[in-house]
Design a protein around this motif. Structure first.
Motif, PDB file in Angstrom:
ATOM      1  N   SER A 207       0.826  -1.211   0.000  1.00  0.00           N
ATOM      2  CA  SER A 207       0.000   0.000   0.000  1.00  0.00           C
ATOM      3  C   SER A 207       0.859   1.259   0.000  1.00  0.00           C
ATOM      4  CB  SER A 207      -0.928   0.011   1.217  1.00  0.00           C
ATOM      5  OG  SER A 207      -1.897  -1.007   1.126  1.00  0.00           O
ATOM      6  N   GLU A 208       1.911   1.261   0.826  1.00  0.00           N
ATOM      7  CA  GLU A 208       2.804   2.419   0.878  1.00  0.00           C
ATOM      8  C   GLU A 208       3.494   2.641  -0.470  1.00  0.00           C
ATOM      9  OE1 GLU A 208       3.244   4.604   3.421  1.00  0.00           O
ATOM     10  OE2 GLU A 208       1.651   3.520   4.466  1.00  0.00           O
ATOM     11  N   LEU A 209       4.004   1.557  -1.060  1.00  0.00           N
ATOM     12  CA  LEU A 209       4.734   1.676  -2.314  1.00  0.00           C
ATOM     13  C   LEU A 209       3.834   2.124  -3.463  1.00  0.00           C
ATOM     14  CD1 LEU A 209       6.872  -1.567  -1.969  1.00  0.00           C
ATOM     15  CD2 LEU A 209       7.737   0.775  -1.858  1.00  0.00           C
ATOM     16  N   VAL A 210       2.652   1.542  -3.557  1.00  0.00           N
ATOM     17  CA  VAL A 210       1.729   1.910  -4.623  1.00  0.00           C
ATOM     18  C   VAL A 210       1.267   3.355  -4.446  1.00  0.00           C
ATOM     19  CG1 VAL A 210      -0.548   1.453  -5.624  1.00  0.00           C
ATOM     20  CG2 VAL A 210       0.979  -0.451  -5.070  1.00  0.00           C
ATOM     21  N   THR A 211       0.966   3.731  -3.206  1.00  0.00           N
ATOM     22  CA  THR A 211       0.534   5.103  -2.941  1.00  0.00           C
ATOM     23  C   THR A 211       1.633   6.103  -3.294  1.00  0.00           C
ATOM     24  OG1 THR A 211      -0.951   4.372  -1.173  1.00  0.00           O
ATOM     25  CG2 THR A 211      -0.301   6.687  -1.163  1.00  0.00           C
ATOM     26  N   ASN A 212       2.892   5.771  -2.960  1.00  0.00           N
ATOM     27  CA  ASN A 212       4.003   6.646  -3.329  1.00  0.00           C
ATOM     28  C   ASN A 212       4.103   6.799  -4.841  1.00  0.00           C
ATOM     29  OD1 ASN A 212       4.796   7.226  -0.742  1.00  0.00           O
ATOM     30  ND2 ASN A 212       6.382   5.653  -0.657  1.00  0.00           N
ATOM     31  N   ALA A 213       3.912   5.695  -5.559  1.00  0.00           N
ATOM     32  CA  ALA A 213       3.955   5.763  -7.028  1.00  0.00           C
ATOM     33  C   ALA A 213       2.829   6.649  -7.559  1.00  0.00           C
ATOM     34  CB  ALA A 213       3.866   4.363  -7.623  1.00  0.00           C
ATOM     35  N   PHE A 214       1.639   6.534  -6.984  1.00  0.00           N
ATOM     36  CA  PHE A 214       0.533   7.402  -7.380  1.00  0.00           C
ATOM     37  C   PHE A 214       0.914   8.873  -7.224  1.00  0.00           C
ATOM     38  CE2 PHE A 214      -2.929   4.110  -6.108  1.00  0.00           C
ATOM     39  CZ  PHE A 214      -2.784   3.471  -7.316  1.00  0.00           C
ATOM     40  N   LYS A 215       1.571   9.184  -6.095  1.00  0.00           N
ATOM     41  CA  LYS A 215       1.839  10.576  -5.739  1.00  0.00           C
ATOM     42  C   LYS A 215       3.025  11.176  -6.482  1.00  0.00           C
ATOM     43  CE  LYS A 215       1.803  11.445  -1.293  1.00  0.00           C
ATOM     44  NZ  LYS A 215       2.099  11.229   0.155  1.00  0.00           N
ATOM     45  N   TYR A 216       4.062  10.354  -6.716  1.00  0.00           N
ATOM     46  CA  TYR A 216       5.326  10.929  -7.161  1.00  0.00           C
ATOM     47  C   TYR A 216       5.828  10.431  -8.515  1.00  0.00           C
ATOM     48  CZ  TYR A 216       5.425  11.968  -2.154  1.00  0.00           C
ATOM     49  OH  TYR A 216       5.097  12.394  -0.895  1.00  0.00           O
ATOM     50  N   ALA A 217       5.407   9.263  -8.940  1.00  0.00           N
ATOM     51  CA  ALA A 217       6.025   8.679 -10.140  1.00  0.00           C
ATOM     52  C   ALA A 217       5.651   9.425 -11.415  1.00  0.00           C
ATOM     53  CB  ALA A 217       5.630   7.211 -10.260  1.00  0.00           C
ATOM     54  N   TYR A 218       4.399   9.876 -11.498  1.00  0.00           N
ATOM     55  CA  TYR A 218       3.913  10.491 -12.732  1.00  0.00           C
ATOM     56  C   TYR A 218       3.441  11.914 -12.472  1.00  0.00           C
ATOM     57  CZ  TYR A 218       3.791   5.571 -14.094  1.00  0.00           C
ATOM     58  OH  TYR A 218       4.126   4.251 -14.335  1.00  0.00           O
ATOM     59  N   ALA A 219       3.603  12.746 -13.455  1.00  0.00           N
ATOM     60  CA  ALA A 219       3.061  14.102 -13.360  1.00  0.00           C
ATOM     61  C   ALA A 219       1.537  14.038 -13.324  1.00  0.00           C
ATOM     62  CB  ALA A 219       3.525  14.930 -14.561  1.00  0.00           C
ATOM     63  N   PRO A 220       0.889  15.007 -12.670  1.00  0.00           N
ATOM     64  CA  PRO A 220      -0.581  14.997 -12.607  1.00  0.00           C
ATOM     65  C   PRO A 220      -1.195  14.910 -14.001  1.00  0.00           C
ATOM     66  CG  PRO A 220       0.309  16.647 -11.129  1.00  0.00           C
ATOM     67  CD  PRO A 220       1.470  16.133 -11.926  1.00  0.00           C
ATOM     68  N   GLY A 221      -2.102  13.960 -14.178  1.00  0.00           N
ATOM     69  CA  GLY A 221      -2.778  13.776 -15.449  1.00  0.00           C
ATOM     70  C   GLY A 221      -2.016  12.949 -16.455  1.00  0.00           C
ATOM     71  N   ALA A 222      -0.748  12.646 -16.170  1.00  0.00           N
ATOM     72  CA  ALA A 222       0.047  11.841 -17.106  1.00  0.00           C
ATOM     73  C   ALA A 222      -0.351  10.374 -17.013  1.00  0.00           C
ATOM     74  CB  ALA A 222       1.536  11.990 -16.804  1.00  0.00           C
ATOM     75  N   PRO A 223      -0.339   9.645 -18.137  1.00  0.00           N
ATOM     76  CA  PRO A 223      -0.687   8.220 -18.090  1.00  0.00           C
ATOM     77  C   PRO A 223       0.421   7.418 -17.418  1.00  0.00           C
ATOM     78  CG  PRO A 223       0.104   8.811 -20.269  1.00  0.00           C
ATOM     79  CD  PRO A 223       0.009  10.095 -19.494  1.00  0.00           C
ATOM     80  N   GLY A 224       0.079   6.227 -16.992  1.00  0.00           N
ATOM     81  CA  GLY A 224       1.078   5.356 -16.373  1.00  0.00           C
ATOM     82  C   GLY A 224       0.427   4.438 -15.357  1.00  0.00           C
ATOM     83  N   ASN A 225       0.981   3.266 -15.194  1.00  0.00           N
ATOM     84  CA  ASN A 225       0.426   2.314 -14.247  1.00  0.00           C
ATOM     85  C   ASN A 225       1.465   1.927 -13.204  1.00  0.00           C
ATOM     86  OD1 ASN A 225       2.079   0.151 -15.378  1.00  0.00           O
ATOM     87  ND2 ASN A 225       0.631   0.133 -17.091  1.00  0.00           N
ATOM     88  N   VAL A 226       1.008   1.157 -12.222  1.00  0.00           N
ATOM     89  CA  VAL A 226       1.880   0.598 -11.191  1.00  0.00           C
ATOM     90  C   VAL A 226       1.705  -0.919 -11.248  1.00  0.00           C
ATOM     91  CG1 VAL A 226       2.470   0.579  -8.743  1.00  0.00           C
ATOM     92  CG2 VAL A 226       1.513   2.654  -9.773  1.00  0.00           C
ATOM     93  N   ARG A 227       2.813  -1.638 -11.189  1.00  0.00           N
ATOM     94  CA  ARG A 227       2.774  -3.097 -11.278  1.00  0.00           C
ATOM     95  C   ARG A 227       3.184  -3.725  -9.952  1.00  0.00           C
ATOM     96  NH1 ARG A 227       2.411  -5.375 -16.342  1.00  0.00           N
ATOM     97  NH2 ARG A 227       2.384  -3.871 -18.080  1.00  0.00           N
ATOM     98  N   VAL A 228       2.467  -4.787  -9.598  1.00  0.00           N
ATOM     99  CA  VAL A 228       2.794  -5.578  -8.414  1.00  0.00           C
ATOM    100  C   VAL A 228       3.007  -7.016  -8.874  1.00  0.00           C
ATOM    101  CG1 VAL A 228       2.041  -6.360  -6.135  1.00  0.00           C
ATOM    102  CG2 VAL A 228       1.377  -4.080  -6.955  1.00  0.00           C
ATOM    103  N   MET A 229       4.201  -7.549  -8.612  1.00  0.00           N
ATOM    104  CA  MET A 229       4.520  -8.908  -9.036  1.00  0.00           C
ATOM    105  C   MET A 229       4.861  -9.757  -7.815  1.00  0.00           C
ATOM    106  SD  MET A 229       7.267 -10.211 -11.921  1.00  0.00           S
ATOM    107  CE  MET A 229       8.722  -9.788 -10.964  1.00  0.00           C
ATOM    108  N   LEU A 230       4.410 -11.001  -7.819  1.00  0.00           N
ATOM    109  CA  LEU A 230       4.693 -11.961  -6.748  1.00  0.00           C
ATOM    110  C   LEU A 230       5.217 -13.239  -7.370  1.00  0.00           C
ATOM    111  CD1 LEU A 230       4.425 -13.150  -3.828  1.00  0.00           C
ATOM    112  CD2 LEU A 230       2.045 -13.718  -4.432  1.00  0.00           C
TER     113      LEU A 230
END
Length: 216
Positions: A130-153
């Motif tokens: 949750s922390e990692l995905v939330t950080n990616a939401f907040k910081y990885a992409y500019a507001p409105g820019a496309p992009g996803n977050v991947r979780v692999m197990l």
């Protein structure tokens, strides 16, 4: 018995109430804990909407996601009629759907092998992811820019498993500059609880976080 949903008055916040089909004392306990935590999560979300201070609002939003991650563990235990073991693939898929819904639809893609873990380990993993995905939401992409977050197990050849959370955004520097640091400390604490090794890596583009639990 029919599924029910309670709505916090006039807020639009829906709380999923699990069907109360009692199978065992453990099921009943997980049922009650899951519903109580879901209610608490919804109440925190409602409170956040009524606060004008963006910093305080962001703090409550993060708290809501942390509570929801723990509630999801007990929801999985109840639905699987388990008292101690969690299907980590199903849990991560459910958690990703919840996180995606809270991020105005930014995709969270899960690629997971079948791994079963103790419920307390699932709780720690849920908080980390949750922390990692939330950080990616907040910081990885500019507001409105496309992009996803991947979780692999993945299961590891010598036992244990590996979890990777990655994005293809702006890289780790943005998070270090903008973040408060508490999320990173929480990740370290949960990794220590698991006896796990975690590290960030430059994905060029983006960031990868690898968590190794158990054998390598």
């Amino acid at each position: 018995m029919l599924d029910m949903a309670n709505t916090v008055a006039d807020t639009g916040t829906t709380i999923e109430i699990l069907p109360a089909a009692r199978v065992s004392d453990a099921d009943e306990m997980n049922h009650r804990i899951a519903n109580s935590l879901q209610l608490l999560s919804a109440m925190v979300s409602v409170e956040a909407r009524g606060i004008a201070d963006p910093v305080a609002q962001a703090a409550l939003d993060v708290t809501q996601r942390r509570i929801a991650a723990v509630a999801s563990v007990h929801r999985q235990l109840y639905q699987a009629h388990e008292s101690t073991s969690v299907d980590l693939r199903a849990y991560l898929e459910s958690l990703a759907a919840d996180l995606q819904a809270g991020a105005t639809g930014r995709p969270v893609l899960v690629d997971a092998a079948a791994v079963s873990v103790r419920s307390e380990d699932a709780t720690a993993i849920g908080i980390i992811v949750s922390e990692l995905v939330t950080n990616a939401f907040k910081y990885a992409y500019a507001p409105g820019a496309p992009g996803n977050v991947r979780v692999m197990l993945r299961s590891l050849p010598l036992g244990g498993y590996m979890i990777e959370v990655s994005d293809r955004g702006r890289g780790r520097v943005a998070e270090v500059i903008q973040g408060s640091g508490f999320g990173s400390r929480l990740i370290e604490l949960m990794a220590a609880r698991l006896g796990a090794e975690g590290s960030y890596r430059d994905a060029q583009p983006g960031t990868r976080f690898l968590l190794f639990v158990g054998g390598r």
